[in-house]
Design a protein around this motif. Structure first.
Motif, PDB file in Angstrom:
ATOM      1  N   PRO A  84      70.676 -67.269  26.046  1.00 21.90           N
ATOM      2  CA  PRO A  84      69.629 -66.705  26.977  1.00 21.90           C
ATOM      3  C   PRO A  84      69.748 -68.005  28.278  1.00 21.90           C
ATOM      4  O   PRO A  84      69.767 -67.265  29.308  1.00 21.90           O
ATOM      5  CB  PRO A  84      68.540 -66.750  26.349  1.00 21.90           C
ATOM      6  N   ALA A  85      69.601 -69.120  27.895  1.00 17.53           N
ATOM      7  CA  ALA A  85      69.646 -70.059  29.039  1.00 17.53           C
ATOM      8  C   ALA A  85      70.842 -70.144  29.795  1.00 17.53           C
ATOM      9  O   ALA A  85      70.926 -70.230  31.193  1.00 17.53           O
ATOM     10  CB  ALA A  85      69.150 -71.555  28.525  1.00 17.53           C
ATOM     11  N   ALA A  86      72.027 -69.902  29.181  1.00 16.43           N
ATOM     12  CA  ALA A  86      73.283 -70.190  29.734  1.00 16.43           C
ATOM     13  C   ALA A  86      73.708 -68.894  30.656  1.00 16.43           C
ATOM     14  O   ALA A  86      74.063 -69.265  31.775  1.00 16.43           O
ATOM     15  CB  ALA A  86      74.252 -70.527  28.673  1.00 16.43           C
ATOM     16  N   VAL A  87      73.378 -67.752  30.134  1.00 13.78           N
ATOM     17  CA  VAL A  87      73.503 -66.470  31.008  1.00 13.78           C
ATOM     18  C   VAL A  87      72.823 -66.632  32.187  1.00 13.78           C
ATOM     19  O   VAL A  87      73.468 -66.378  33.325  1.00 13.78           O
ATOM     20  CB  VAL A  87      73.205 -65.223  30.141  1.00 13.78           C
ATOM     21  N   VAL A  88      71.434 -66.847  32.001  1.00 16.03           N
ATOM     22  CA  VAL A  88      70.559 -66.915  33.349  1.00 16.03           C
ATOM     23  C   VAL A  88      70.988 -67.898  34.383  1.00 16.03           C
ATOM     24  O   VAL A  88      71.053 -67.664  35.517  1.00 16.03           O
ATOM     25  CB  VAL A  88      69.063 -66.919  32.853  1.00 16.03           C
ATOM     26  N   THR A  89      71.209 -69.156  33.657  1.00 16.89           N
ATOM     27  CA  THR A  89      71.572 -70.299  34.625  1.00 16.89           C
ATOM     28  C   THR A  89      73.003 -70.069  35.510  1.00 16.89           C
ATOM     29  O   THR A  89      72.849 -70.274  36.624  1.00 16.89           O
ATOM     30  CB  THR A  89      71.689 -71.661  33.779  1.00 16.89           C
ATOM     31  N   LEU A  90      73.856 -69.723  34.459  1.00 16.05           N
ATOM     32  CA  LEU A  90      75.251 -69.485  35.333  1.00 16.05           C
ATOM     33  C   LEU A  90      75.246 -68.224  36.125  1.00 16.05           C
ATOM     34  O   LEU A  90      76.014 -68.427  37.482  1.00 16.05           O
ATOM     35  CB  LEU A  90      76.166 -69.233  34.291  1.00 16.05           C
ATOM     36  N   SER A  91      74.252 -67.297  35.919  1.00 15.97           N
ATOM     37  CA  SER A  91      74.295 -66.141  36.914  1.00 15.97           C
ATOM     38  C   SER A  91      73.746 -66.392  38.219  1.00 15.97           C
ATOM     39  O   SER A  91      74.406 -66.072  39.405  1.00 15.97           O
ATOM     40  CB  SER A  91      73.468 -64.963  36.357  1.00 15.97           C
ATOM     41  N   MET A  92      72.584 -67.113  38.041  1.00 13.41           N
ATOM     42  CA  MET A  92      72.025 -67.543  39.321  1.00 13.41           C
ATOM     43  C   MET A  92      72.781 -68.726  40.083  1.00 13.41           C
ATOM     44  O   MET A  92      72.904 -68.488  41.358  1.00 13.41           O
ATOM     45  CB  MET A  92      70.581 -68.333  38.914  1.00 13.41           C
ATOM     46  N   SER A  93      73.514 -69.192  39.287  1.00 10.94           N
ATOM     47  CA  SER A  93      74.259 -70.495  40.032  1.00 10.94           C
ATOM     48  C   SER A  93      75.533 -69.716  40.485  1.00 10.94           C
ATOM     49  O   SER A  93      75.638 -70.330  41.917  1.00 10.94           O
ATOM     50  CB  SER A  93      74.791 -71.650  38.859  1.00 10.94           C
ATOM     51  N   VAL A  94      76.190 -69.035  40.042  1.00 12.31           N
ATOM     52  CA  VAL A  94      77.466 -68.194  40.714  1.00 12.31           C
ATOM     53  C   VAL A  94      76.823 -67.329  41.704  1.00 12.31           C
ATOM     54  O   VAL A  94      77.520 -67.313  42.810  1.00 12.31           O
ATOM     55  CB  VAL A  94      78.096 -67.483  39.597  1.00 12.31           C
ATOM     56  N   THR A  95      75.963 -66.934  41.743  1.00 12.09           N
ATOM     57  CA  THR A  95      75.312 -66.010  42.759  1.00 12.09           C
ATOM     58  C   THR A  95      75.030 -66.839  43.991  1.00 12.09           C
ATOM     59  O   THR A  95      75.395 -66.483  45.240  1.00 12.09           O
ATOM     60  CB  THR A  95      74.027 -65.210  42.384  1.00 12.09           C
ATOM     61  N   THR A  96      74.526 -68.165  43.987  1.00 13.60           N
ATOM     62  CA  THR A  96      74.049 -69.039  44.892  1.00 13.60           C
ATOM     63  C   THR A  96      75.265 -69.629  45.484  1.00 13.60           C
ATOM     64  O   THR A  96      75.494 -69.662  46.628  1.00 13.60           O
ATOM     65  CB  THR A  96      73.289 -70.180  44.243  1.00 13.60           C
ATOM     66  N   ILE A  97      76.182 -69.947  44.379  1.00 12.20           N
ATOM     67  CA  ILE A  97      77.651 -70.698  44.984  1.00 12.20           C
ATOM     68  C   ILE A  97      78.192 -69.631  45.897  1.00 12.20           C
ATOM     69  O   ILE A  97      78.939 -69.739  47.178  1.00 12.20           O
ATOM     70  CB  ILE A  97      78.328 -71.180  43.905  1.00 12.20           C
ATOM     71  N   VAL A  98      78.481 -68.378  45.405  1.00 17.58           N
ATOM     72  CA  VAL A  98      79.058 -67.079  46.190  1.00 17.58           C
ATOM     73  C   VAL A  98      78.483 -66.878  47.380  1.00 17.58           C
ATOM     74  O   VAL A  98      79.162 -66.772  48.449  1.00 17.58           O
ATOM     75  CB  VAL A  98      79.370 -66.034  45.276  1.00 17.58           C
TER      76      VAL A  98
END
Length: 716
Positions: A84-98
């Protein structure tokens, strides 16, 4: 959800027998991460259809918080409890970076970014299905979801704690229906003003329901209590107000509106956000593809942020081996004592969620190296988003590596390189604010408000300090006990909890460092104290001595929840905005020529930076909206003297651009609350300005007066 490795093993088993209507509820579909990624991608694509704006926003949000993270973890072995933490964190992070990458590379196309992102996530799922020689169980989903829902509802059932939660929600709805007070609220905050008083029994009932649920080992009910607490407290900032709280929220909305209007980051020299723009670009992208106005996004922002924090804290507690009861307790503790109010529409709120997830991944990396490597992604997203958060996360990461609580070490070395390079590239922008403000931690921990103010201010400060000190002290004691009993992960949790204190060694952050330290510490503190709270509550019915401990723990939870709610809503009459004020200042500033000056005794109620025109106004005069309290400095207590009024007249007369003087009820209440001007000064100054030739009223309502100086009509 299962990992890809677990799924590969499952592929060798025989297919299950056909379902029958009577057996559907007893059988559950095994979902894969690829399934979650595919559903999130479909949600993102559906968000492009001209549906109602709220529906599109929910669909795209599902992609933002699930899609990219689920696609990445499909191919990397991540422990199930961390997912749960990894999916949410990576999703927000990738969206921000892109998003920020597209803007920096001049490839800005919001719709194109969403299309490419959703197709990439969907392609990842389809490729996984091809490799695994399987397909998503689409036909079984509706029946399985319905069955799971029925099971969940039955697991909650109806008992004392459920009834208490229902009553709490009813009280909350009644308070909203009656109408919460606004600028007329008491200086003791919303909880002691009109219908807001109904929130006191609501919060108490939620806390009592949670205690009962934990003591009776009813995790679903405890989860419902956590969600109810978020609704009652954070939902009030959304549904109990006309527009977003806090004047400083609107300067963030203004940056987003600039990006939307110009498809560009605001020019260098406008504000420091030009060098840390990732949050604004990401939310501008979201507003563009969904059609959701940034004002509406800012309004609903706080409840969403707290829901994400609860998910990550729960996942973190499970990652370190805690039971579901302890994990829910950790999330509830972090939520109930989080009074800092840094959950508004801001880069720090966005990065706080990512940082919590980043540290969860680093803690897990002690036994799962891949999690440490993946943690580089969220760190890279934090760096161009916020100035302070990366350095706290970095301090905690270095501590984890030194004490061998995280690996590989070179992942943290890469983070140091990213942060150092970005700081070096933007050093000229941050240098005027001071890299180090002093090495005295006591001085750096001092609040930025030192005036005595009204008695309510002193009481509120006492409650806030007592609650904060109590949380940190309890966490420290929990760390000592855990270390003495050699409990796993206690060192890692202690590092996360107390590493923010290092910030006080070199920076006051404009007098806000102590608030950030407490906010950053909450994550680790929740993980440390939750096992002891659960152990205490297990004492009911287990002998007199343990029962006394249980009652003490229960009372502490209720008191902490009430103190947290009081502190969170304490400044309500000074931070609330009205729709009329927001619309008025938006009209006034939308076409204001560069060089315009907007003056208030204390900035509150009329956010001058609210639309994209703030950029040319700021470039012409970086201090165009600074309140007089900044320029008067130590002489505020005597204002308005003849000398001070003469100086103001000279300031106004030296320019041929408009000068605006504004008075609001919020400003008057802030001045009275903090006591930085002498009593009666605002009313006296307002009367003087009304009678001074050359000034005309351009807007007035019961809470607001706006006067504009006409250089042509002014006496020479």
């Amino acid at each position: 959800m299962t990992t890809s490795a677990q799924t590969d093993a499952a592929n060798d088993t025989a297919p299950p027998p056909p379902e029958t209507p009577d057996s559907v509820e007893n059988q559950q579909v095994t979902y894969q991460l690829a399934d979650a990624a595919l559903v999130a991608a479909l949600c993102g694509l559906l968000g492009l259809i001209p549906l109602p704006t709220p529906v599109r926003a929910v669909l795209v949000a599902a992609f933002v918080f699930v899609g990219p993270g689920a696609a990445i973890t499909t191919w990397v072995h991540i422990p199930r409890r961390l997912l749960p933490a990894a999916v949410v964190t990576l999703s927000m992070s990738v969206t921000t970076i892109v998003a920020i990458g597209a803007m920096w590379s001049y490839r800005w196309s919001p719709t194109g970014i969403l299309v490419v992102g959703t197709l990439a996530v969907a392609a990842s799922s389809f490729y996984w299905y091809f490799r695994a020689r399987s397909m998503p169980p689409v036909r079984s989903w509706p029946a399985d979801v319905a069955a799971r829902a029925r099971v969940s509802l039955r697991s909650i059932g109806v008992d004392t704690s459920v009834v208490l939660l229902a009553v709490a929600l009813i009280l909350w709805v009644v308070a909203l229906s009656i109408g919460l007070p606004g600028v007329d609220a008491s200086f003791f905050g919303l909880l002691f003003s009109g219908a807001g008083a109904l929130l006191i029994p609501a919060v108490v009932l939620v806390a009592v329901a949670f205690v009962i649920a934990i003591a009776r080992r009813r995790v679903p009910v405890a989860t419902a209590a956590l969600l109810t607490l978020i609704i009652v407290e954070r939902g009030t900032t959304w549904l109990g107000t006309e527009v977003p709280l806090y004047e400083w929220t609107y300067k963030h909305i203004a940056v987003v509106r600039y990006v939307l209007a110009h498809d560009l980051i605001q020019p260098n020299g406008t504000d420091i956000y030009a060098q840390w723009p990732a949050f604004f670009v990401t939310t501008a992208w979201f507003s563009d593809v969904t059609g959701l106005d940034p004002m509406t996004l800012a309004h609903v922002f706080a409840p969403v942020i707290h829901l994400l924090i609860a998910i990550i804290v729960y996942s973190a507690a499970r990652t370190i081996g805690s039971s579901t009861r302890v994990a829910i307790t950790a999330a509830f503790c972090v939520e109930m004592v989080n009074w800092v109010a840094q959950d508004y529409f801001s880069p720090q709120a966005w990065t706080l969620v990512i940082a919590y997830g980043l540290l969860t991944m680093l803690i897990a990396s002690r036994h799962h190296r891949q999690a440490g490597i993946l943690a580089i992604i969220p760190f890279a997203a934090i760096v161009p988003t916020h100035q302070l958060t990366p350095f706290w996360a970095l301090a905690a990461a270095v501590g984890l590596v030194i004490f061998r609580q995280a690996r590989p070490w070179w992942a943290v070395a890469a983070m140091i390189g990213i942060a150092g390079a970005y700081l070096a590239l933007n050093f000229e922008a941050v240098a005027p604010y001071g890299i180090l403000s002093g090495s005295n931690p006591v001085s750096n921990a001092t609040s930025n408000v030192t005036a005595a103010g009204v008695p309510a201010k002193e009481i509120t400060s006492l409650v806030c300090r007592a609650l904060s000190a109590g949380v940190l002290l309890l966490a420290a004691l929990s760390a000592v006990v855990g270390w003495k009993h050699k409990r796993p992960y206690v060192i890692a949790c202690a590092i996360v909890a107390f590493s923010p204190l290092a910030l006080l060694l070199g920076q006051s952050y404009g007098g806000e460092a102590i608030f950030r330290v407490y906010l950053y510490s909450l994550f680790g503190c929740g993980l440390l104290v939750a096992p002891h709270i659960v152990a205490a509550l297990d004492g009911f019915g287990a002998g007199r001595r343990r029962a006394l401990v249980a009652w003490g723990g229960a009372l502490a939870v209720v008191a902490a929840a009430l103190a947290g709610a009081y502190s969170y809503f304490a400044l309500w009459p000074t931070v609330i905005e009205t729709r009329a004020q927001v619309e008025a200042i938006d009209r006034i500033t939308a076409d204001a020529p560069p060089g315009t000056r907007i003056i208030m005794l204390y900035g509150a109620g009329l956010p001058a930076r609210i639309n994209d025109n703030y950029a040319p106004l700021t470039l012409a005069n970086p201090y165009f909206d600074y309140p007089l309290s900044y320029e008067l400095a130590d002489t505020r207590g005597t204002f308005p003297t003849a000398e001070q009024l003469g100086w103001l007249e000279w300031k106004v007369g030296e320019t041929d651009k408009p000068t605006i003087v504004a008075f609001t009820t919020q400003s008057r209440r802030v001045i009275e609350y903090y006591g930085e001007y002498r009593p009666g000064a605002p009313a006296e100054f307002e009367q003087i300005m009304r009678e001074t030739p050359g000034w005309r009223t351009i807007y007035e309502n019961p809470d607001t007066l706006v006067l504009e100086h006409d250089p042509k009509a002014a006496p020479r």
